[in-house]
Write a protein that holds these residues in place. Sequence first.
Motif, PDB file in Angstrom:
ATOM      1  N   ASN A 176      11.694 -34.500  14.799  1.00  0.00           N
ATOM      2  CA  ASN A 176      12.131 -32.770  15.233  1.00  0.00           C
ATOM      3  C   ASN A 176      11.017 -32.699  16.401  1.00  0.00           C
ATOM      4  OD1 ASN A 176      12.604 -30.456  15.298  1.00  0.00           O
ATOM      5  ND2 ASN A 176      12.270 -29.731  13.037  1.00  0.00           N
ATOM      6  N   THR A 177      11.811 -32.809  17.656  1.00  0.00           N
ATOM      7  CA  THR A 177      10.825 -32.651  18.860  1.00  0.00           C
ATOM      8  C   THR A 177      11.316 -31.383  19.256  1.00  0.00           C
ATOM      9  OG1 THR A 177      13.004 -33.469  19.974  1.00  0.00           O
ATOM     10  CG2 THR A 177      11.352 -35.060  19.333  1.00  0.00           C
ATOM     11  N   GLY A 178      11.896 -30.445  18.732  1.00  0.00           N
ATOM     12  CA  GLY A 178      12.274 -29.160  19.321  1.00  0.00           C
ATOM     13  C   GLY A 178      13.519 -29.070  20.036  1.00  0.00           C
ATOM     14  N   THR A 179      14.050 -30.148  20.218  1.00  0.00           N
ATOM     15  CA  THR A 179      15.540 -30.206  20.957  1.00  0.00           C
ATOM     16  C   THR A 179      16.514 -30.309  19.678  1.00  0.00           C
ATOM     17  OG1 THR A 179      15.353 -32.796  20.993  1.00  0.00           O
ATOM     18  CG2 THR A 179      14.551 -31.584  22.861  1.00  0.00           C
ATOM     19  N   ARG A 180      17.730 -29.953  20.255  1.00  0.00           N
ATOM     20  CA  ARG A 180      18.775 -29.821  19.275  1.00  0.00           C
ATOM     21  C   ARG A 180      19.190 -31.108  18.458  1.00  0.00           C
ATOM     22  NH1 ARG A 180      21.888 -25.244  19.639  1.00  0.00           N
ATOM     23  NH2 ARG A 180      21.853 -23.847  21.547  1.00  0.00           N
ATOM     24  N   ASP A 181      19.060 -32.305  19.167  1.00  0.00           N
ATOM     25  CA  ASP A 181      19.374 -33.424  18.173  1.00  0.00           C
ATOM     26  C   ASP A 181      18.275 -34.288  18.168  1.00  0.00           C
ATOM     27  OD1 ASP A 181      22.070 -32.928  18.258  1.00  0.00           O
ATOM     28  OD2 ASP A 181      22.161 -33.017  20.546  1.00  0.00           O
ATOM     29  N   GLY A 182      17.054 -34.023  18.563  1.00  0.00           N
ATOM     30  CA  GLY A 182      15.678 -34.671  18.168  1.00  0.00           C
ATOM     31  C   GLY A 182      15.626 -35.974  18.734  1.00  0.00           C
ATOM     32  N   GLY A 217       3.836 -49.916  15.687  1.00  0.00           N
ATOM     33  CA  GLY A 217       4.343 -48.580  15.203  1.00  0.00           C
ATOM     34  C   GLY A 217       3.196 -47.606  15.252  1.00  0.00           C
ATOM     35  N   GLN A 218       3.725 -46.483  14.881  1.00  0.00           N
ATOM     36  CA  GLN A 218       2.925 -44.951  14.713  1.00  0.00           C
ATOM     37  C   GLN A 218       3.069 -44.714  13.335  1.00  0.00           C
ATOM     38  OE1 GLN A 218       2.957 -42.356  18.005  1.00  0.00           O
ATOM     39  NE2 GLN A 218       4.493 -43.467  18.730  1.00  0.00           N
ATOM     40  N   PRO A 219       2.042 -43.903  12.713  1.00  0.00           N
ATOM     41  CA  PRO A 219       2.456 -43.471  11.313  1.00  0.00           C
ATOM     42  C   PRO A 219       3.718 -42.369  11.060  1.00  0.00           C
ATOM     43  CG  PRO A 219      -0.157 -43.409  11.982  1.00  0.00           C
ATOM     44  CD  PRO A 219       0.718 -43.652  13.195  1.00  0.00           C
ATOM     45  N   PHE A 220       4.197 -42.560  10.119  1.00  0.00           N
ATOM     46  CA  PHE A 220       5.700 -41.850  10.027  1.00  0.00           C
ATOM     47  C   PHE A 220       5.288 -40.656   9.130  1.00  0.00           C
ATOM     48  CE2 PHE A 220       9.749 -40.994   7.747  1.00  0.00           C
ATOM     49  CZ  PHE A 220      10.364 -40.312   8.708  1.00  0.00           C
ATOM     50  N   ASP A 221       5.470 -39.463   9.484  1.00  0.00           N
ATOM     51  CA  ASP A 221       5.133 -38.258   8.784  1.00  0.00           C
ATOM     52  C   ASP A 221       6.573 -37.452   8.417  1.00  0.00           C
ATOM     53  OD1 ASP A 221       4.470 -35.798   7.310  1.00  0.00           O
ATOM     54  OD2 ASP A 221       3.415 -34.905   9.307  1.00  0.00           O
ATOM     55  N   GLN A 222       6.887 -37.552   7.114  1.00  0.00           N
ATOM     56  CA  GLN A 222       8.145 -37.161   6.864  1.00  0.00           C
ATOM     57  C   GLN A 222       8.494 -35.599   6.955  1.00  0.00           C
ATOM     58  OE1 GLN A 222       9.788 -38.164   2.832  1.00  0.00           O
ATOM     59  NE2 GLN A 222       8.228 -40.121   2.643  1.00  0.00           N
ATOM     60  N   SER A 223       7.406 -34.997   7.298  1.00  0.00           N
ATOM     61  CA  SER A 223       7.328 -33.513   7.402  1.00  0.00           C
ATOM     62  C   SER A 223       7.771 -33.353   9.029  1.00  0.00           C
ATOM     63  CB  SER A 223       6.214 -32.684   6.935  1.00  0.00           C
ATOM     64  OG  SER A 223       5.053 -33.208   7.818  1.00  0.00           O
ATOM     65  N   SER A 224       7.669 -34.227   9.739  1.00  0.00           N
ATOM     66  CA  SER A 224       7.903 -34.216  11.165  1.00  0.00           C
ATOM     67  C   SER A 224       9.272 -34.546  11.265  1.00  0.00           C
ATOM     68  CB  SER A 224       6.964 -35.197  11.883  1.00  0.00           C
ATOM     69  OG  SER A 224       7.186 -36.201  11.619  1.00  0.00           O
ATOM     70  N   ALA A 225      10.093 -35.115  10.488  1.00  0.00           N
ATOM     71  CA  ALA A 225      11.401 -35.287  10.527  1.00  0.00           C
ATOM     72  C   ALA A 225      12.389 -34.297  10.203  1.00  0.00           C
ATOM     73  CB  ALA A 225      11.770 -36.552   9.504  1.00  0.00           C
ATOM     74  N   HIS A 226      13.376 -34.317  11.215  1.00  0.00           N
ATOM     75  CA  HIS A 226      14.603 -33.418  10.993  1.00  0.00           C
ATOM     76  C   HIS A 226      15.750 -34.344   9.958  1.00  0.00           C
ATOM     77  CE1 HIS A 226      17.199 -30.135  11.447  1.00  0.00           C
ATOM     78  NE2 HIS A 226      16.777 -29.777  12.705  1.00  0.00           N
ATOM     79  N   PHE A 246      22.167 -28.205  10.174  1.00  0.00           N
ATOM     80  CA  PHE A 246      21.437 -28.754   9.225  1.00  0.00           C
ATOM     81  C   PHE A 246      19.819 -28.169   9.021  1.00  0.00           C
ATOM     82  CE2 PHE A 246      24.700 -32.101   9.270  1.00  0.00           C
ATOM     83  CZ  PHE A 246      25.563 -31.502   8.494  1.00  0.00           C
ATOM     84  N   LEU A 247      19.400 -28.123   7.588  1.00  0.00           N
ATOM     85  CA  LEU A 247      17.818 -27.857   7.334  1.00  0.00           C
ATOM     86  C   LEU A 247      17.202 -29.121   7.704  1.00  0.00           C
ATOM     87  CD1 LEU A 247      18.197 -25.460   4.498  1.00  0.00           C
ATOM     88  CD2 LEU A 247      17.797 -24.976   7.025  1.00  0.00           C
ATOM     89  N   ALA A 248      15.901 -29.138   8.272  1.00  0.00           N
ATOM     90  CA  ALA A 248      15.044 -30.119   8.312  1.00  0.00           C
ATOM     91  C   ALA A 248      14.911 -30.463   6.568  1.00  0.00           C
ATOM     92  CB  ALA A 248      13.668 -30.077   9.003  1.00  0.00           C
ATOM     93  N   VAL A 257      13.081 -44.857  -1.283  1.00  0.00           N
ATOM     94  CA  VAL A 257      14.099 -45.389  -0.083  1.00  0.00           C
ATOM     95  C   VAL A 257      14.301 -44.524   0.897  1.00  0.00           C
ATOM     96  CG1 VAL A 257      16.296 -46.525  -0.094  1.00  0.00           C
ATOM     97  CG2 VAL A 257      15.074 -46.969  -2.261  1.00  0.00           C
ATOM     98  N   PHE A 258      14.544 -43.391   0.631  1.00  0.00           N
ATOM     99  CA  PHE A 258      15.137 -42.498   1.920  1.00  0.00           C
ATOM    100  C   PHE A 258      13.954 -41.233   2.110  1.00  0.00           C
ATOM    101  CE2 PHE A 258      18.733 -43.601  -1.084  1.00  0.00           C
ATOM    102  CZ  PHE A 258      19.533 -44.209  -0.022  1.00  0.00           C
ATOM    103  N   GLY A 259      12.915 -41.317   1.636  1.00  0.00           N
ATOM    104  CA  GLY A 259      12.019 -40.186   1.705  1.00  0.00           C
ATOM    105  C   GLY A 259      12.276 -39.050   0.930  1.00  0.00           C
TER     106      GLY A 259
END
Length: 335
Positions: free
Chosen positions: A7-13, A63-72, A120-122, A324-326
């Motif tokens: 979720n980068t703040g752009t519409r499509d991330g 890679g970098q640490p993946f934070d699920q809360s940062s995902a859309h 859609f909601l994040a 599996v999916f977060g």
Amino acid sequence: MKLATLNTGTRDGELVVVSQDLSRYLAARDIVPTLQQALDDWAVHEPHLQQLSTTLNSDLNSGQPFDQSSAHSPLPRAYQWADGSAYVNHVELVRKARGAEIPDSFWTDPLMYQGGSDAFLAPHAPIKMPTTDWGIDMEAEVAVITGDVPFGATAEQAADAIRLIMLVNDVSLRALIPAELAKGFGFFQSKPSSAFSPVAVTPDELGDSWREGKVHRELRVDYNGQLFGKANAGVDMTFNFPALVAHAAKSRPLMAGTIVGSGTVSNKLNGGPGKPVNEGGVGYSCIAEIRMIETINQGKPSTPFMQFGDTVNICMNDDSGQSVFGEIDQRVEKL
């Protein structure tokens, strides 16, 4: 291969490839910037994304640490979101609670509605509503994302077009549904924005759990921190995903990026209605279903729909207990 959209703040991330244990990610921007663009030309981009996935999973320092809360949601918006009702047990209970039998055609012809797909909601975003009088409910489901599907596709063609699998919280406003359906024109206001799991996976990631066009794994739903449901998504699924996708394509082609949902995952118990987990059943994937059981057994429902402050967590684990999916993890808040 596991994919997510930051979720980068752009519409499509921004599209990223996620490690199998969901701990790390590599940006895919040098290959393709968004998931929709990847789906538009999957044959070109998929091998390169797969190579990135292989690098990520073989080199634990990459890679970098993946934070699920940062995902859309993997697709923050989609060209189409069509939700089926593949678990006829769920439909049967809805009708039984109001004293109606289901038509025989429900066992041979899927139900499906076209939902809103523009916002859609994040997966960790709150469910914001102005009132709880609308009967806020969660619906835990599985969904697939397709490539291009031809007009009138067969089930075999539909199966070949399934690119990714993910989980869904199909938020429903139960108190608004009866008046909308009474108009004979289907859902609209009663189906607000849905949320999808942080990660979408290719079918091969599920191994033997993906067979017969179904995901044969337990779908866990925790409601306010308590286990509410653990139905198996591969059990009592009358229509598999190829059948649902083919049904959607009967009178139109489906474009790459179409999302098709399973509907509320629902299991029978010994051929009859299910039971709560604390009574030896597998519980439920939505509040409406336990209210149906209460109505059938007691004459009226006693479990309320979601209130402000209530939380829902939806996930699916592999044999080792790894997600599996977060997780879809949401809280109901006042708008």
